[in-house]
Scaffold this active site. Structure first.
Site, mmCIF file in Angstrom:
data_model
loop_
_atom_site.group_PDB
_atom_site.id
_atom_site.type_symbol
_atom_site.label_atom_id
_atom_site.label_comp_id
_atom_site.label_asym_id
_atom_site.label_seq_id
_atom_site.Cartn_x
_atom_site.Cartn_y
_atom_site.Cartn_z
ATOM 1 N N SER A 1 0.837 -1.204 0.000
ATOM 2 C CA SER A 1 0.000 0.000 0.000
ATOM 3 C C SER A 1 0.862 1.241 0.000
ATOM 4 C CB SER A 1 -0.866 -0.014 1.261
ATOM 5 O OG SER A 1 -1.488 1.239 1.428
ATOM 6 N N TYR B 1 -1.078 -0.895 10.630
ATOM 7 C CA TYR B 1 -1.403 -1.484 9.320
ATOM 8 C C TYR B 1 -0.245 -1.264 8.348
ATOM 9 C CZ TYR B 1 -3.471 -1.827 4.657
ATOM 10 O OH TYR B 1 -3.703 -2.128 3.340
ATOM 11 N N LYS C 1 2.510 -3.951 6.377
ATOM 12 C CA LYS C 1 2.791 -4.005 4.939
ATOM 13 C C LYS C 1 4.301 -3.933 4.674
ATOM 14 C CE LYS C 1 -1.261 -4.514 3.313
ATOM 15 N NZ LYS C 1 -1.608 -5.796 2.721
HETATM 16 P P1 NAD Z 1 -10.821 -7.327 1.233
HETATM 17 O O1 NAD Z 1 -11.048 -7.358 2.696
HETATM 18 O O2 NAD Z 1 -11.981 -7.080 0.329
HETATM 19 O O3 NAD Z 1 -10.125 -8.686 0.755
HETATM 20 C C1 NAD Z 1 -9.316 -9.451 1.597
HETATM 21 C C2 NAD Z 1 -9.810 -10.877 1.512
HETATM 22 O O4 NAD Z 1 -8.989 -11.685 2.330
HETATM 23 C C3 NAD Z 1 -11.244 -11.040 2.022
HETATM 24 O O5 NAD Z 1 -11.979 -11.792 1.076
HETATM 25 C C4 NAD Z 1 -11.075 -11.825 3.334
HETATM 26 O O6 NAD Z 1 -12.189 -12.681 3.589
HETATM 27 C C5 NAD Z 1 -9.789 -12.571 3.089
HETATM 28 N N1 NAD Z 1 -9.013 -12.866 4.296
HETATM 29 C C6 NAD Z 1 -8.669 -12.019 5.290
HETATM 30 N N2 NAD Z 1 -7.912 -12.653 6.199
HETATM 31 C C7 NAD Z 1 -7.770 -13.932 5.754
HETATM 32 C C8 NAD Z 1 -7.096 -15.072 6.263
HETATM 33 N N3 NAD Z 1 -6.421 -15.031 7.423
HETATM 34 N N4 NAD Z 1 -7.149 -16.212 5.551
HETATM 35 C C9 NAD Z 1 -7.835 -16.274 4.370
HETATM 36 N N5 NAD Z 1 -8.494 -15.237 3.856
HETATM 37 C C10 NAD Z 1 -8.467 -14.071 4.546
HETATM 38 O O7 NAD Z 1 -9.661 -6.277 0.960
HETATM 39 P P2 NAD Z 1 -9.172 -5.630 -0.423
HETATM 40 O O8 NAD Z 1 -9.602 -4.216 -0.422
HETATM 41 O O9 NAD Z 1 -9.503 -6.518 -1.534
HETATM 42 O O10 NAD Z 1 -7.611 -5.638 -0.147
HETATM 43 C C11 NAD Z 1 -6.782 -6.684 -0.633
HETATM 44 C C12 NAD Z 1 -5.373 -6.393 -0.212
HETATM 45 O O11 NAD Z 1 -4.982 -5.123 -0.721
HETATM 46 C C13 NAD Z 1 -5.144 -6.321 1.288
HETATM 47 O O12 NAD Z 1 -3.906 -6.920 1.565
HETATM 48 C C14 NAD Z 1 -5.106 -4.835 1.575
HETATM 49 O O13 NAD Z 1 -4.329 -4.562 2.713
HETATM 50 C C15 NAD Z 1 -4.444 -4.309 0.318
HETATM 51 N N6 NAD Z 1 -4.774 -2.909 0.029
HETATM 52 C C16 NAD Z 1 -6.063 -2.527 -0.118
HETATM 53 C C17 NAD Z 1 -6.352 -1.198 -0.393
HETATM 54 C C18 NAD Z 1 -7.788 -0.742 -0.537
HETATM 55 O O14 NAD Z 1 -8.028 0.479 -0.508
HETATM 56 N N7 NAD Z 1 -8.758 -1.618 -0.717
HETATM 57 C C19 NAD Z 1 -5.322 -0.264 -0.520
HETATM 58 C C20 NAD Z 1 -3.997 -0.696 -0.388
HETATM 59 C C21 NAD Z 1 -3.733 -2.028 -0.117
#
Ligand code: NAD
Ligand code: UDP
Length: 338
Positions: free
Chosen positions: A125, A149, A153
C-alpha cells in the site's frame, strides 16, 4: 498458461484480479476464509467469466491446507491479498494485525516452501510512504509508516525480499496501491465495506443512495488547489490488469521489486464530488468539516516504473470510477435507473 492461487481472492481487489487473470487465460484458484467476502462471489465470477472457479475455503495460517492446495493445483505463483486492512482497527488491536498480516504471511511462505511454489505478487500500500516530502512519489521515496497497518505491509515487503535474496523464493513483486475505487462494469462484483465507510468513494455512493444524508469533507484549508485533500484514485479493473502483468513479468524475470500502482494524477475531494455528480446525475450534499486526524494533504504516484516494466498504464477515467462505483452501490440498494 500459469496456474495462480489468490489468497483473499473472494475480496474486493482479489475478485477483480481473478476476472483480469481469467481474461488472459490463466487458471485461477481462490483461497479465502470469507471473513470479509460474500459467499456468492465465486458464483458471480463464474457467471461473469464463464470459467470454472476453484475455491478453497481456508485461513492462510492453515499451512497444511494451503500447501495441499498449492501442490494439488500445481500452482506457479501466489497473489497474496488476504489481510486485515483497517488503519483504525490496527491501532486499536496491534497484535491482531501482527497475527493476521505478518504471522499469516509467514505461514503462507511455509506452505509455499512445502509445495515448492516460488513466485509471489504481494498487495502492499502507498500508506507505507506516510507523509511524503513531495508528490508524485517514486518507489525510492522514504517509507514513514504511521500506523500498525502500514507497519505490517512494510514488514511483509521486507520478508518477501529476504526470501528472494536467500533463494527460498524466485520472484516477488510488492505492489503499492494508491487509492483503489470502482467496480467491474457489470456491477456483479464490487467493494462491500462493513458499517460506516471510512473511504471517500463508498461514502459518496451511500450518500447518493440516500443511506447517508451528506458527505463530510474533511478539511478545506489544505495547501492544495482547492484546499481539500488530494489523492491518486485508481479504478480497480486497472489495478487488476496490473496484477496480471506484474505476475507475468515476475515469472519471466526473477528477483524482488516494489512498484507503485496509481494513475499519477491527483484528484481533490471536491473534484471527486463534481465528477460523481457529472457521471451519475445524482447530487451529493456535503458539509465542510474539520480535518481528519492523521490525513496527508496530497499524495499521488509516479507510476512510470510500472509502465516501463509491465507496459501498464491506468486507462480508466475518474468518470469511469464514479459510474462503476455507483452502478455497484445502486444495484445493492435496489435502485434500477442507473
Ligand atoms: P478485502 O477485505 O476485500 O479482501 C481481503 C480478503 O482476504 C477477504 O476476502 C477476506 O475474507 C480474506 N481474508 C482475510 N484474512 C484472511 C485469512 N487469514 N485467511 C484467508 N483469507 C483471509 O480487501 P481488499 O480491499 O480486496 O484488499 C486486498 C489487499 O490489498 C489487502 O492486503 C489490503 O491490505 C491491500 N490494500 C487494499 C487497499 C484498498 O483500498 N482496498 C489499498 C492498499 C492495499
Ligand atoms: N474524505 C472526506 N470525507 C470522507 C472520507 C474521506 O473528505 O468521508 C477525504 C479524506 O480526508 C482524504 C480523501 O477523502 O482527503 C481520501 O480519503 P480515503 O479515506 O478514501 O483515502 P486515504 O485518506 O486513506 O488515502
Amino acid at each position: 498458461m500459469p496456474n495462480i492461487l489468490l489468497t483473499g481472492g473472494a475480496g474486493y481487489i482479489g475478485s477483480h484480479t481473478a476476472v483480469a487473470l481469467l481474461a488472459r487465460g490463466h487458471t485461477v484458484t481462490l483461497l479465502d476464509n470469507f471473513a470479509n467476502a460474500e459467499r456468492e462471489v465465486p458464483d458471480r465470477l463464474a457467471q461473469l467469466t464463464g470459467a470454472e472457479i476453484l475455491v478453497v475455503e481456508a485461513d492462510i495460517r492453515d499451512v497444511e491446507t494451503v500447501a495441499t492446495a498449492l501442490a494439488d493445483q500445481n500452482i506457479d505463483a501466489v497473489i497474496h491479498f488476504a489481510a486485515l486492512k483497517a488503519v483504525g482497527e490496527s491501532e486499536a488491536d496491534p497484535l491482531l494485525y501482527y497475527e493476521m498480516n505478518i504471522v499469516g504471511t509467514i505461514r503462507l511462505f511455509e506452505a509455499m516452501q512445502k509445495a515448492g511454489t516460488k513466485n509471489l505478487v504481494f498487495s502492499s500500500s502507498a500508506t507505507v510512504y506516510g507523509q511524503p516530502d513531495a508528490s508524485p512519489i517514486l518507489e525510492n521515496a522514504p517509507t514513514r509508516v504511521q500506523n500498525i497497518y502500514g507497519r505490517t505491509k512494510l514488514v511483509m515487503e521486507d520478508l518477501g525480499a529476504d526470501l528472494v535474496r536467500t533463494g527460498f523464493l524466485k520472484g516477488v513483486v510488492n505492489l503499492r496501491y494508491f487509492n483503489p475505487v470502482g467496480a467491474h462494469s457489470s456491477a456483479m462484483i464490487g467493494e462491500t465495506p462493513s458499517g460506516v465507510p471510512n473511504n471517500l468513494m463508498p461514502y459518496i455512493t451511500q450518500v447518493a443512495t440516500g443511506e447517508r444524508p451528506y458527505l463530510q469533507v474533511f478539511g478545506n484549508d489544505y495547501d492544495t488547489p482547492d484546499g481539500t485533500g488530494v489523492r491518486d484514485y485508481i479504478h480497480v479493473m486497472d489495478l487488476a490488469e496490473a496484477h496480471a502483468l506484474a505476475l507475468e513479468y515476475i515469472l519471466q524475470t526473477p528477483g524482488a521489486l516494489t512498484v507503485n500502482l496509481g494513475t499519477g494524477t491527483g484528484i481533490s475531494v471536491l473534484d471527486m464530488i463534481h465528477a460523481f455528480e457529472r457521471a451519475t446525475g445524482r447530487t451529493i450534499p456535503f458539509k465542510i468539516s474539520p480535518r481528519r486526524p492523521g490525513d496527508v494533504a496530497s499524495y499521488y504516484a509516479n507510476p512510470s516504473l510500472a509502465e516501463r516494466l509491465f507496459n501498464w498504464k491506468a486507462k480508466l477515467t475518474v468518470d469511469d470510477m464514479c459510474r462503476d462505483s455507483w452502478r455497484w452501490q445502486a444495484r445493492r440498494a435496489g435502485i434500477n435507473d442507473v
